[in-house]
Design a protein around this motif. Structure first.
Motif, PDB file in Angstrom:
ATOM      1  N   ILE A  15       0.832  -1.208   0.000  1.00  0.00           N
ATOM      2  CA  ILE A  15       0.000   0.000   0.000  1.00  0.00           C
ATOM      3  C   ILE A  15       0.868   1.261   0.000  1.00  0.00           C
ATOM      4  N   LEU A  16       1.952   1.232   0.758  1.00  0.00           N
ATOM      5  CA  LEU A  16       2.861   2.381   0.772  1.00  0.00           C
ATOM      6  C   LEU A  16       3.417   2.655  -0.612  1.00  0.00           C
ATOM      7  N   TRP A  17       3.748   1.591  -1.329  1.00  0.00           N
ATOM      8  CA  TRP A  17       4.294   1.779  -2.671  1.00  0.00           C
ATOM      9  C   TRP A  17       3.250   2.391  -3.603  1.00  0.00           C
ATOM     10  N   SER A 127      14.436   8.367   2.289  1.00  0.00           N
ATOM     11  CA  SER A 127      13.088   8.320   1.718  1.00  0.00           C
ATOM     12  C   SER A 127      12.183   9.353   2.381  1.00  0.00           C
ATOM     13  N   PHE A 128      12.238   9.428   3.712  1.00  0.00           N
ATOM     14  CA  PHE A 128      11.392  10.380   4.443  1.00  0.00           C
ATOM     15  C   PHE A 128      11.707  11.812   4.019  1.00  0.00           C
ATOM     16  N   LEU A 225       6.100   5.889   7.875  1.00  0.00           N
ATOM     17  CA  LEU A 225       7.557   5.699   7.853  1.00  0.00           C
ATOM     18  C   LEU A 225       8.171   5.869   9.232  1.00  0.00           C
ATOM     19  N   LEU A 226       7.543   6.686  10.078  1.00  0.00           N
ATOM     20  CA  LEU A 226       8.087   6.911  11.411  1.00  0.00           C
ATOM     21  C   LEU A 226       8.085   5.648  12.268  1.00  0.00           C
ATOM     22  N   ILE A 227       7.164   4.718  12.000  1.00  0.00           N
ATOM     23  CA  ILE A 227       7.098   3.504  12.816  1.00  0.00           C
ATOM     24  C   ILE A 227       7.787   2.313  12.146  1.00  0.00           C
ATOM     25  N   LEU A 228       8.177   2.475  10.883  1.00  0.00           N
ATOM     26  CA  LEU A 228       8.869   1.376  10.201  1.00  0.00           C
ATOM     27  C   LEU A 228      10.344   1.386  10.556  1.00  0.00           C
TER      28      LEU A 228
END
Length: 524
Positions: A15-17, A127-128, A225-228
């Motif tokens: 889903i992120l992609w 990435s962020f 992204l903060l939790i990955l």
């Protein structure tokens, strides 16, 4: 056993992609902000020399300038930048094409910059940063008071597109399983992103609000992204085993599966024996090993030709006859639907490898654009060529799948984003020419398709004779390689000569990567 060994973390990655691709569709935003409304004349008795669909834009402007005193701007389905800044004809029309070119220059610069940053600082922080910057400047471009400032903002947006296509793509693929790669590109793809992007532009109807809304489509990525964790594969290549263990534990928690603590002792022993890898890798490392240099040259040339073909035809789609929005929606839908067949072939036909994934669509694309070129040349042909163009664009999008998959599957982790970035650099070099190809259609309409057919034929020959097959390769298996570490003090030429002798690449230039890897290991 679950479908393709997926778990909830894999689905999150998918889903992120897809959300990242929403932002990548900024590459085709010029179809909208450079949309040219129809021009006609209000003078009584004025007629064009032939049907307007047979006239180039330059010819229309020339006839209106010479014979018309009252120009009429026809109602347009999308209010573009061209209308606001009066960039219809002459040098102003060329300036509009340059706005898109400047954005592609940004993608090119970003490919160089972010590729190195992603391999040095890690996939997650780069990435962020890239996505956050892209969203900010994309929103700002909607408030630009001039086309020059708009172009400057789009340049920065272009660099962020590169961060997604290179760093974030590697980040996602390093989390998922080999059998899930084609599934990702088949069901979470450019086609669906284009449908959503076109829908947002349709709802907005104005280039300023569309620039803001389409940029915000990628916003949900940032809090997730903060939790990955960082990519464990990247940590392992840097020999940061304790960090890799923590990342693996976070992935297991996100996946809803237990973490294997039996690996703890191995990690601690490895940390004692191994020093952290603080070496900074650069583009030069792609050419210190003949197998990697060989792959870089072959795959990079395919990226160049595919990018030139894709964007050259795509950006010209707004110049074709037919309903503007319908053609964009159909193009996205056909692309998304076609990729489902790619997944079925890849899953259930073992012989359908990466080479065939590139070659079959390439042949179909050449046939489509050759047909369009002939229809444009023949005076008796009608103007309804938009359907053939949509089919051709869909086949080009499938060749992109082969390009991305082979690039990810042929470079070791420690230089993977540098390798993809180099390929992307070559692709952006091709993309720089795409807006100019669309402008050439204003002079003579078949020119863009003649170029696409020529470049496509060369790409097909390279694929047939030189492209390696990488289907199913384990990305981690590419990492413990002496190819990169082999005497970096020697010159590039010396290393290439040694590696050619070690791998026997001259005797069997079309060995698959798996075979090349096994040769390297046995020779070592």
């Amino acid at each position: 056993m679950t479908f393709l060994n997926t778990n909830r973390f894999h689905w999150l990655c998918f889903i992120l992609w897809q959300f990242a691709l929403f932002f990548c569709c900024q590459q085709i935003f010029s179809i909208f902000y450079n949309f040219n409304p129809g021009l006609s004349c209000e003078d009584p008795g004025f007629q064009f020399s032939k049907p307007k669909c047979k006239l180039s834009k330059v010819e229309i402007c020339s006839e209106l300038t010479a014979n018309c005193s009252n120009w009429l701007i026809e109602p347009a389905p999308f209010h573009s930048m061209v209308q606001d800044f009066k960039m219809f004809c002459g040098s102003k029309a060329y300036d509009a094409a340059w706005v898109a070119t400047i954005q592609f220059i940004g993608v090119l610069i970003g490919a160089i910059t972010y590729g190195h940053l992603g391999d040095h600082f890690g996939r997650k922080p780069v990435s962020f940063f890239g996505i956050a910057v892209g969203i900010s400047f994309g929103v700002a471009s909607g408030f630009a008071p001039s086309w020059e400032l708009f172009a400057a903002f789009r340049f920065v947006v272009g660099t962020s597109i590169a961060s997604i296509l290179i760093v974030f793509y590697a980040y996602i693929l390093e989390f998922i399983e080999p059998e899930q790669r084609v599934f990702l590109r088949s069901f979470f793809n450019w086609g669906y992103a284009r449908l959503v992007f076109t829908l947002v532009c349709f709802i907005c109807g104005y280039w300023r609000s569309a620039a803001i809304a389409t940029s915000l489509l990628a916003l949900p990525i940032l809090p997730v992204l903060l939790i990955l964790p960082e990519s464990p594969k990247w940590y392992y290549t840097k020999k940061r085993f304790r960090d890799a263990k923590a990342a693996d534990k976070r992935v297991a928690w996100l996946s809803g599966i237990p973490y294997d603590d039996d690996e703890n002792e191995k990690v601690e022993i490895s940390e004692k024996l191994e020093k952290k890898d603080t070496r900074i890798y650069t583009m030069r490392d792609l050419f210190t090993s003949w197998p990697i240099a060989y792959r870089t040259i072959v795959v990079g040339s395919l990226w160049f030709s595919t990018s030139l073909s894709a964007f050259g035809s795509d950006l010209n789609s707004g110049n074709l006859a037919g309903n503007f929005y319908l053609s964009q929606f159909v193009s996205g839908g056909v692309t998304a639907f076609a990729k489902i067949f790619v997944f079925l072939l890849d899953t259930y036909v073992p012989s359908f490898d990466r080479r065939r994934l590139h070659q079959y669509p390439q042949i179909a694309m050449i046939i489509c654009y050759a047909a369009i070129m002939v229809l444009m040349i023949l005076p008796e042909a009608d103007c309804g060529i938009i359907i053939i163009n949509i089919i051709g664009v869909s086949f080009i999008e499938i060749t992109w799948d082969a390009c991305y998959l082979v690039a990810v599957e042929c470079f070791p982790t420690k230089i993977r984003t540098i390798g993809i970035g180099t390929c992307s650099l070559l692709a952006r070099t091709g993309a720089l020419l795409a807006p100019q190809m669309a402008y050439l259609s204003d002079i003579y309409r078949p020119i863009p398709y003649a170029i696409v057919c020529s470049i496509g034929t060369i790409s097909l020959l390279i694929s047939c004779f030189f492209l390696p097959d990488t289907k199913g390769v384990d990305l981690a298996a590419l990492d413990p390689t002496e190819e990169l570490d082999y005497n970096r003090k020697k010159s590039v030429t010396e290393n290439i000569v040694i590696q050619r002798r070690m791998t026997g690449i001259m005797a069997a230039p079309r060995l698959t990567l798996v075979e090349n890897s096994s040769n390297n290991n046995s020779d070592a």
